[in-house]
Scaffold this motif. Structure first.
Motif, PDB file in Angstrom:
ATOM      1  N   SER A  55      58.110 140.300  44.764  1.00 31.37           N
ATOM      2  CA  SER A  55      58.428 139.096  45.532  1.00 31.37           C
ATOM      3  C   SER A  55      58.211 139.291  47.031  1.00 31.37           C
ATOM      4  CB  SER A  55      59.881 138.681  45.277  1.00 31.37           C
ATOM      5  OG  SER A  55      60.777 139.694  45.703  1.00 31.37           O
ATOM      6  N   LEU A  56      58.107 140.539  47.483  1.00 33.02           N
ATOM      7  CA  LEU A  56      57.917 140.836  48.902  1.00 33.02           C
ATOM      8  C   LEU A  56      56.427 140.953  49.210  1.00 33.02           C
ATOM      9  CD1 LEU A  56      60.802 143.433  49.131  1.00 33.02           C
ATOM     10  CD2 LEU A  56      60.833 141.085  49.996  1.00 33.02           C
ATOM     11  N   ASN A  57      56.062 140.719  50.497  1.00 33.44           N
ATOM     12  CA  ASN A  57      54.639 140.553  50.796  1.00 33.44           C
ATOM     13  C   ASN A  57      53.964 141.726  51.506  1.00 33.44           C
ATOM     14  OD1 ASN A  57      55.357 140.357  53.535  1.00 33.44           O
ATOM     15  ND2 ASN A  57      55.325 138.110  53.533  1.00 33.44           N
ATOM     16  N   GLY A  58      54.708 142.804  51.790  1.00 36.55           N
ATOM     17  CA  GLY A  58      54.081 143.979  52.378  1.00 36.55           C
ATOM     18  C   GLY A  58      53.876 143.915  53.877  1.00 36.55           C
ATOM     19  N   GLN A  59      54.387 142.862  54.527  1.00 36.43           N
ATOM     20  CA  GLN A  59      54.207 142.705  55.974  1.00 36.43           C
ATOM     21  C   GLN A  59      55.482 143.082  56.727  1.00 36.43           C
ATOM     22  OE1 GLN A  59      52.623 138.770  56.885  1.00 36.43           O
ATOM     23  NE2 GLN A  59      51.443 138.751  54.975  1.00 36.43           N
ATOM     24  N   ILE A  60      55.305 143.408  57.995  1.00 32.93           N
ATOM     25  CA  ILE A  60      56.398 143.906  58.818  1.00 32.93           C
ATOM     26  C   ILE A  60      57.584 142.942  58.856  1.00 32.93           C
ATOM     27  CG2 ILE A  60      57.074 144.360  61.209  1.00 32.93           C
ATOM     28  CD1 ILE A  60      55.760 146.718  59.976  1.00 32.93           C
ATOM     29  N   ASP A  61      57.327 141.680  59.115  1.00 34.69           N
ATOM     30  CA  ASP A  61      58.422 140.712  59.229  1.00 34.69           C
ATOM     31  C   ASP A  61      59.256 140.659  57.949  1.00 34.69           C
ATOM     32  OD1 ASP A  61      57.547 140.166  61.760  1.00 34.69           O
ATOM     33  OD2 ASP A  61      56.652 138.220  61.276  1.00 34.69           O
ATOM     34  N   TRP A 246      67.968 157.417  50.275  1.00 34.08           N
ATOM     35  CA  TRP A 246      67.838 156.075  49.699  1.00 34.08           C
ATOM     36  C   TRP A 246      66.547 155.426  50.192  1.00 34.08           C
ATOM     37  CZ3 TRP A 246      67.675 150.985  51.521  1.00 34.08           C
ATOM     38  CH2 TRP A 246      67.978 149.983  50.596  1.00 34.08           C
ATOM     39  N   ALA A 247      65.899 154.685  49.313  1.00 30.93           N
ATOM     40  CA  ALA A 247      64.639 154.029  49.673  1.00 30.93           C
ATOM     41  C   ALA A 247      64.346 152.920  48.675  1.00 30.93           C
ATOM     42  CB  ALA A 247      63.491 155.041  49.685  1.00 30.93           C
ATOM     43  N   THR A 248      63.462 151.998  49.061  1.00 25.89           N
ATOM     44  CA  THR A 248      63.153 150.848  48.197  1.00 25.89           C
ATOM     45  C   THR A 248      61.711 150.795  47.711  1.00 25.89           C
ATOM     46  OG1 THR A 248      62.485 149.389  50.013  1.00 25.89           O
ATOM     47  CG2 THR A 248      64.847 149.468  49.466  1.00 25.89           C
ATOM     48  N   ASP A 249      60.828 151.636  48.274  1.00 28.78           N
ATOM     49  CA  ASP A 249      59.397 151.540  47.934  1.00 28.78           C
ATOM     50  C   ASP A 249      58.830 150.174  48.322  1.00 28.78           C
ATOM     51  OD1 ASP A 249      57.089 152.748  47.077  1.00 28.78           O
ATOM     52  OD2 ASP A 249      57.627 152.827  44.954  1.00 28.78           O
ATOM     53  N   PHE A 250      59.358 149.596  49.426  1.00 31.80           N
ATOM     54  CA  PHE A 250      58.850 148.303  49.890  1.00 31.80           C
ATOM     55  C   PHE A 250      57.323 148.308  49.818  1.00 31.80           C
ATOM     56  CE2 PHE A 250      57.080 145.571  53.183  1.00 31.80           C
ATOM     57  CZ  PHE A 250      57.807 144.406  53.032  1.00 31.80           C
ATOM     58  N   PRO A 251      56.719 147.234  49.281  1.00 30.89           N
ATOM     59  CA  PRO A 251      57.299 145.945  48.879  1.00 30.89           C
ATOM     60  C   PRO A 251      57.644 145.836  47.390  1.00 30.89           C
ATOM     61  CG  PRO A 251      54.924 145.778  48.892  1.00 30.89           C
ATOM     62  CD  PRO A 251      55.251 147.196  49.290  1.00 30.89           C
ATOM     63  N   MET A 252      57.832 146.980  46.721  1.00 33.07           N
ATOM     64  CA  MET A 252      58.022 146.925  45.280  1.00 33.07           C
ATOM     65  C   MET A 252      59.383 146.379  44.862  1.00 33.07           C
ATOM     66  SD  MET A 252      55.989 150.273  43.860  1.00 33.07           S
ATOM     67  CE  MET A 252      56.064 149.677  42.169  1.00 33.07           C
ATOM     68  N   TRP A 253      60.444 146.718  45.642  1.00 34.43           N
ATOM     69  CA  TRP A 253      61.790 146.318  45.242  1.00 34.43           C
ATOM     70  C   TRP A 253      62.539 145.759  46.437  1.00 34.43           C
ATOM     71  CZ3 TRP A 253      61.990 146.631  40.123  1.00 34.43           C
ATOM     72  CH2 TRP A 253      61.166 147.567  39.493  1.00 34.43           C
ATOM     73  N   GLU A 254      63.422 144.806  46.187  1.00 39.46           N
ATOM     74  CA  GLU A 254      64.212 144.202  47.254  1.00 39.46           C
ATOM     75  C   GLU A 254      65.427 145.074  47.578  1.00 39.46           C
ATOM     76  OE1 GLU A 254      65.221 140.231  46.208  1.00 39.46           O
ATOM     77  OE2 GLU A 254      63.132 139.573  46.014  1.00 39.46           O
TER      78      GLU A 254
END
Length: 288
Positions: A55-61, A246-254
């Motif tokens: 659901s996340l787009n991989g961009q800084i904002d 702790w980490a989320t692997d953005f943009p994989m998980w919220e």
């Protein structure tokens, strides 16, 4: 009408815990970011590789907006060069975002062992101010125990840089423990960070194989969705709470869902603080 006071008290305590968690300083120690013009394509490629909708787009904002929901105060950002010609532009992009947000981001650069001049790429990466290396053998299609990987890591080791490595995949034999262990043994003075508890999709096997190496830390990302709270606790304590981030692997998980799953693990307040903040702060020399 009879009022259930026990139920009310549990809700108050639950809300208090969530409030305290939001006040807790958090460092997200594994975030992929992309230039806006290619972010959608990059995220789609990751989704296809892991058969996952994001659901996340991989961009800084979007990264910052997502992190604000759980109190993230600093991020380790990086990207991966799937082919050697991408190394320079990716490292320049990561460095530019760190320069634009110096208090918010620490950047790790990328390398590729098939580059014409790994040493030159590494020197430029250091010149850009990047503080470590991120590689993804499964994306980049090289094994950790190949000669060319050893030569690349030798040069990284000489510069005393930490390495964040995607580790583990039941589908491949690029980054599983049998490939990773020779690096840990050959470069005992180099700090390696094994993503996904040291072995995505083979978490318990990887932990058993890697937990006793002194030169490894691990992060938690892309793991909680498949682990019970008890299994996650077992993995954390196997490595030691001073070696887990702790980490989320953005943009994989919220961030909210990752924190909700982390909340279910039976940890003390000091253990939580180590994993959410102190370990990454120490590693990255973060001043918040």
């Amino acid at each position: 009408m009879q009022i259930n006071l026990n139920h009310i008290e549990r809700n108050i305590n639950r809300n208090k815990t969530r409030s305290e968690i939001i006040m807790q300083k958090v460092i997200n120690s594994h975030c992929h970011i992309y230039p806006n013009k290619i972010a959608a394509r990059a995220v789609e490629g990751i989704g296809d590789f892991y058969d996952l909708h994001m659901s996340l787009n991989g961009q800084i904002d979007d990264l910052i907006k997502d992190g604000n929901k759980v109190g993230v105060v600093h991020y380790l950002i990086h990207s991966v060069a799937t082919v050697p010609k991408q190394v320079k532009s990716i490292n320049e992009f990561i460095a530019s975002e760190v320069n634009a947000h110096p208090d918010l981001f620490t950047g790790f650069g990328t390398l590729h062992p098939d580059s014409e001049n790994v040493e030159k790429d590494l020197d430029y990466l250091v010149e850009l101010g990047l503080k470590g290396i991120k590689i993804h053998p499964d994306f980049q299609q090289f094994a950790l125990n190949e000669d060319k990987t050893f030569e690349m890591v030798r040069q990284i080791s000489e510069r005393e840089l930490p390495m964040l490595i995607h580790t583990g995949d039941f589908r491949y034999n690029y980054s599983n423990p049998e490939q990773f262990k020779p690096l840990l043994e050959a470069f005992p003075d180099t700090l390696f960070i094994g993503a996904h508890f040291g072995g995505w999709s083979i978490w318990e096997e990887a932990t058993k194989e890697l937990k006793d190496y002194e030169n490894i830390m691990v992060d938690t990302c892309s793991s909680f969705y498949s682990l019970s709270p008890q299994t996650a606790e077992d993995l954390i304590h196997a490595y030691g709470t001073d070696k887990v981030m702790w980490a989320t692997d953005f943009p994989m998980w919220e961030s909210e869902s990752e924190m909700e799953m982390f909340d279910k693990i039976d940890l003390s307040k000091s253990e939580r603080n180590q994993i959410l903040y102190e370990n990454a702060k120490r590693l990255l020399n973060v001043k918040v």
